[in-house]
Design a protein around this motif. Sequence first.
Motif, PDB file in Angstrom:
ATOM      1  N   MET A   1      27.684  13.249 -29.821  1.00 49.94           N
ATOM      2  CA  MET A   1      29.052  13.763 -29.698  1.00 49.94           C
ATOM      3  C   MET A   1      29.197  14.621 -28.439  1.00 49.94           C
ATOM      4  O   MET A   1      30.001  14.325 -27.565  1.00 49.94           O
ATOM      5  N   ILE A   2      28.356  15.701 -28.360  1.00 53.97           N
ATOM      6  CA  ILE A   2      28.394  16.520 -27.149  1.00 53.97           C
ATOM      7  C   ILE A   2      27.438  15.881 -26.155  1.00 53.97           C
ATOM      8  O   ILE A   2      26.290  16.278 -26.016  1.00 53.97           O
ATOM      9  N   SER A   3      27.919  14.895 -25.482  1.00 53.18           N
ATOM     10  CA  SER A   3      27.086  14.125 -24.565  1.00 53.18           C
ATOM     11  C   SER A   3      27.191  14.671 -23.152  1.00 53.18           C
ATOM     12  O   SER A   3      28.127  15.407 -22.803  1.00 53.18           O
ATOM     13  N   LEU A   4      26.225  14.275 -22.320  1.00 51.42           N
ATOM     14  CA  LEU A   4      26.260  14.654 -20.910  1.00 51.42           C
ATOM     15  C   LEU A   4      27.513  14.095 -20.247  1.00 51.42           C
ATOM     16  O   LEU A   4      28.121  14.747 -19.394  1.00 51.42           O
ATOM     17  N   GLN A   5      27.923  12.905 -20.679  1.00 55.72           N
ATOM     18  CA  GLN A   5      29.115  12.283 -20.114  1.00 55.72           C
ATOM     19  C   GLN A   5      30.361  13.128 -20.391  1.00 55.72           C
ATOM     20  O   GLN A   5      31.200  13.319 -19.512  1.00 55.72           O
ATOM     21  N   SER A 135      31.983  10.903 -32.886  1.00 54.87           N
ATOM     22  CA  SER A 135      30.863  10.144 -33.456  1.00 54.87           C
ATOM     23  C   SER A 135      31.313   8.898 -34.206  1.00 54.87           C
ATOM     24  O   SER A 135      30.525   7.997 -34.449  1.00 54.87           O
ATOM     25  N   GLY A 136      32.598   8.861 -34.602  1.00 62.65           N
ATOM     26  CA  GLY A 136      33.087   7.724 -35.382  1.00 62.65           C
ATOM     27  C   GLY A 136      33.125   8.004 -36.872  1.00 62.65           C
ATOM     28  O   GLY A 136      33.602   7.177 -37.659  1.00 62.65           O
ATOM     29  N   ASN A 137      32.656   9.172 -37.282  1.00 63.66           N
ATOM     30  CA  ASN A 137      32.681   9.566 -38.692  1.00 63.66           C
ATOM     31  C   ASN A 137      34.027  10.230 -38.983  1.00 63.66           C
ATOM     32  O   ASN A 137      34.306  11.327 -38.499  1.00 63.66           O
ATOM     33  N   ALA A 141      35.752  14.068 -37.964  1.00 63.16           N
ATOM     34  CA  ALA A 141      36.519  13.864 -36.730  1.00 63.16           C
ATOM     35  C   ALA A 141      37.275  15.118 -36.310  1.00 63.16           C
ATOM     36  O   ALA A 141      37.272  15.496 -35.128  1.00 63.16           O
ATOM     37  N   THR A 142      37.925  15.793 -37.263  1.00 60.29           N
ATOM     38  CA  THR A 142      38.709  16.983 -36.929  1.00 60.29           C
ATOM     39  C   THR A 142      37.818  18.092 -36.377  1.00 60.29           C
ATOM     40  O   THR A 142      38.123  18.701 -35.348  1.00 60.29           O
TER      41      THR A 142
END
Length: 204
Positions: A1-5, A135-137, A141-142
């Motif tokens: 979720m907290i990705s480098l991108q 993440s898609g969950n 999501a909120t």
Amino acid sequence: MISLQFLLTAIVVVLAPGTGVVYTLATALGQGRQASVWAALGCTVGIVPHLLAAVLGLAAVLHTSALLFQMVKFAGVAYLLWLAWQALKSGGALSIDADRAPVPRFAVARRGALINILNPKLSIFFLALLPPFLSGNAATATAEMVLLGAIFMAFTFVIFVGYGIFAATARDAILSSERAMRWLNRSFAAIFAALGLRLALERA
């Protein structure tokens, strides 16, 4: 979720010169380092309503409601034109003047907050920016959107403060030159007017 991108995307977006950056720079040059921190804080707080709108789905309503979008947009346009006048006007709220009286911190922060609050494109921006990094969950999501938004806000505050501190270092040299102050006041007025025109041309 907290990705480098996501982190890189957020940093690049915040670094890009926009209305909040221009306001923070103008405040730093006109009123000093401490005032620029309050300007950065105000701009950051002004993000909150748009983040909540994106989380609650209200941004989609704004996007599909032409009337509501236009109302917020033209309020924002009017506010940017007022800031342009305040930069150009002698003794105005944003004018750079060696003899100006200190502006209350809350007033500095309030102006920064209104810059973002009255920008309807910001809600739509969050609606487009955040979902791809979830993440898609559905159950989380909120919470994920709130966390990503909070990270974006933290970047906004830190980077804007950096802009302000950098600009404040040149303040003494600028205040010693009538020509420099006159040129900067006209430049900031022109920039705010141009930003107002650009916002006026935006579509939902």
